[in-house]
Motif scaffolding. Structure first.
Motif, PDB file in Angstrom:
ATOM      1  N   UNK A  99       0.816  -1.213   0.000  1.00 14.85           N
ATOM      2  CA  UNK A  99       0.000   0.000   0.000  1.00 14.85           C
ATOM      3  C   UNK A  99       0.852   1.268   0.000  1.00 14.85           C
ATOM      4  N   UNK A 100       1.838   1.328   0.885  1.00 18.69           N
ATOM      5  CA  UNK A 100       2.633   2.557   1.022  1.00 18.69           C
ATOM      6  C   UNK A 100       3.547   2.762  -0.178  1.00 18.69           C
ATOM      7  N   UNK A 101       4.131   1.689  -0.689  1.00 18.83           N
ATOM      8  CA  UNK A 101       4.979   1.785  -1.880  1.00 18.83           C
ATOM      9  C   UNK A 101       4.152   2.221  -3.077  1.00 18.83           C
ATOM     10  N   UNK A 102       2.964   1.669  -3.216  1.00 15.68           N
ATOM     11  CA  UNK A 102       2.074   2.022  -4.322  1.00 15.68           C
ATOM     12  C   UNK A 102       1.636   3.486  -4.229  1.00 15.68           C
ATOM     13  N   UNK A 103       1.364   3.941  -3.003  1.00 19.84           N
ATOM     14  CA  UNK A 103       0.969   5.337  -2.800  1.00 19.84           C
ATOM     15  C   UNK A 103       2.096   6.284  -3.184  1.00 19.84           C
ATOM     16  N   UNK A 104       3.323   5.845  -2.900  1.00 17.56           N
ATOM     17  CA  UNK A 104       4.499   6.660  -3.214  1.00 17.56           C
ATOM     18  C   UNK A 104       4.770   6.721  -4.707  1.00 17.56           C
ATOM     19  N   UNK A 105       4.560   5.588  -5.402  1.00 11.52           N
ATOM     20  CA  UNK A 105       4.909   5.501  -6.819  1.00 11.52           C
ATOM     21  C   UNK A 105       3.834   6.085  -7.737  1.00 11.52           C
ATOM     22  N   UNK A 106       2.578   6.096  -7.287  1.00  7.01           N
ATOM     23  CA  UNK A 106       1.520   6.683  -8.096  1.00  7.01           C
ATOM     24  C   UNK A 106       0.727   5.686  -8.927  1.00  7.01           C
ATOM     25  N   UNK A 107      -0.072   6.217  -9.842  1.00  5.58           N
ATOM     26  CA  UNK A 107      -1.059   5.417 -10.570  1.00  5.58           C
ATOM     27  C   UNK A 107      -0.446   4.383 -11.504  1.00  5.58           C
ATOM     28  N   UNK A 108       0.780   4.587 -11.911  1.00  2.95           N
ATOM     29  CA  UNK A 108       1.394   3.650 -12.865  1.00  2.95           C
ATOM     30  C   UNK A 108       1.990   2.411 -12.202  1.00  2.95           C
ATOM     31  N   UNK A 109       1.874   2.340 -10.891  1.00  2.00           N
ATOM     32  CA  UNK A 109       2.453   1.208 -10.163  1.00  2.00           C
ATOM     33  C   UNK A 109       1.662  -0.056 -10.470  1.00  2.00           C
TER      34      UNK A 109
END
Length: 261
Positions: A99-109
């Motif tokens: 969740x936190x990594x995805x939030x950091x990387x944005x929509x293209x994750x």
């Protein structure tokens, strides 16, 4: 002092001197045992060595999701190693969704690979008759719930959980457990979760070496902090502290099938 068990700590991520200090101080802190979760294969190896050296350490093996996905060969190496050492682990964990990594990387994750990997971990936990220790919060939690329901998982431990009331009810109905960290003392979100969740499906943890705020600021995270957590939970739920201690201890021993001498 009442006895406690730290149901979720990354013992292998402390320095060697800190590990020695923590384990030497467990008795005086009233902590009989710790569940030490793993981050990746190297972490699994370190936790196994700690468990072989210290009888109070019970290892769980897995891959923490808040990092780059391993290659196919790395995944197979980890699965093969876990298969070989499945009798030495008390659970599959820590596993989950980023969740936190995805939030950091944005929509293209791309999360699909993480979902597939979690599915494989859950399947193996089911086949090995081991509990699953989950890192799955907020929007990721329903995905993890769906995977576990698909495989009929009965023993799941959501550590440091955060999510909506609908997901909380789903977890309770499935008989799954959560564990509460010391930030229950100052975080309203965690206090509200404690109000909702049955004591009979709850444990306590530190998630050390993660550092906490408030009265724990600037302090190394130690299982002894759990006593303050217990006091806070007893106050929130209007239970006697003795009852909370006894319930948490029994919950953790039974959930992880700890053979304590």
């Amino acid at each position: 002092m009442k006895e406690i068990i730290d149901s979720h700590i990354h013992l292998d991520l402390y320095s060697p001197n800190e590990v020695d200090a923590i384990l030497a101080g467990l008795d005086s802190a009233g902590c009989t045992d710790v569940i030490s979760v793993s981050y990746h294969l190297e972490s699994c190896l370190r936790n196994l060595l700690l468990a072989e050296k210290y009888c109070q350490v019970h290892p769980a093996f897995g891959f923490h999701p808040e990092q780059k996905l391993p290659s196919d060969s790395e995944i197979q190496d980890l699965f093969s190693w876990m298969e070989k050492h499945k009798e030495q682990m008390v659970a599959v964990g820590e596993v989950g969704l980023p969740y936190y990594l995805r939030s950091e990387k944005g929509d293209n994750f791309a999360i699909e690979g993480y979902i597939e990997l979690l599915d494989q971990f859950i399947l193996r936990a089911k086949n090995w008759n081991k509990p699953v220790i989950l890192h799955a919060v907020y929007d990721d939690a329903p995905i993890a719930c769906e995977l576990m329901e698909k495989h009929g998982v009965e023993k799941a431990h959501f550590h440091w959980f955060k999510g909506d009331s609908k997901t909380v009810r789903r977890m309770i109905e499935n008989g799954w457990f959560i564990s509460i960290t010391p930030d229950v003392i100052y975080e309203q979100e965690i206090q509200e979760l404690v109000k909702q969740y049955p004591l009979e499906q709850m444990m306590v943890e530190t998630d050390g070496p993660w550092r906490f705020k408030g009265q724990f600021s600037q302090k190394m995270t130690h299982p002894g902090m759990i006593h303050d957590t217990v006091a806070a939970i007893a106050s929130i739920k209007n239970y006697r502290q003795e009852e909370v201690y006894q319930t948490f201890y029994k919950n953790t021993v039974d959930f992880y099938k700890l053979n304590l001498v």
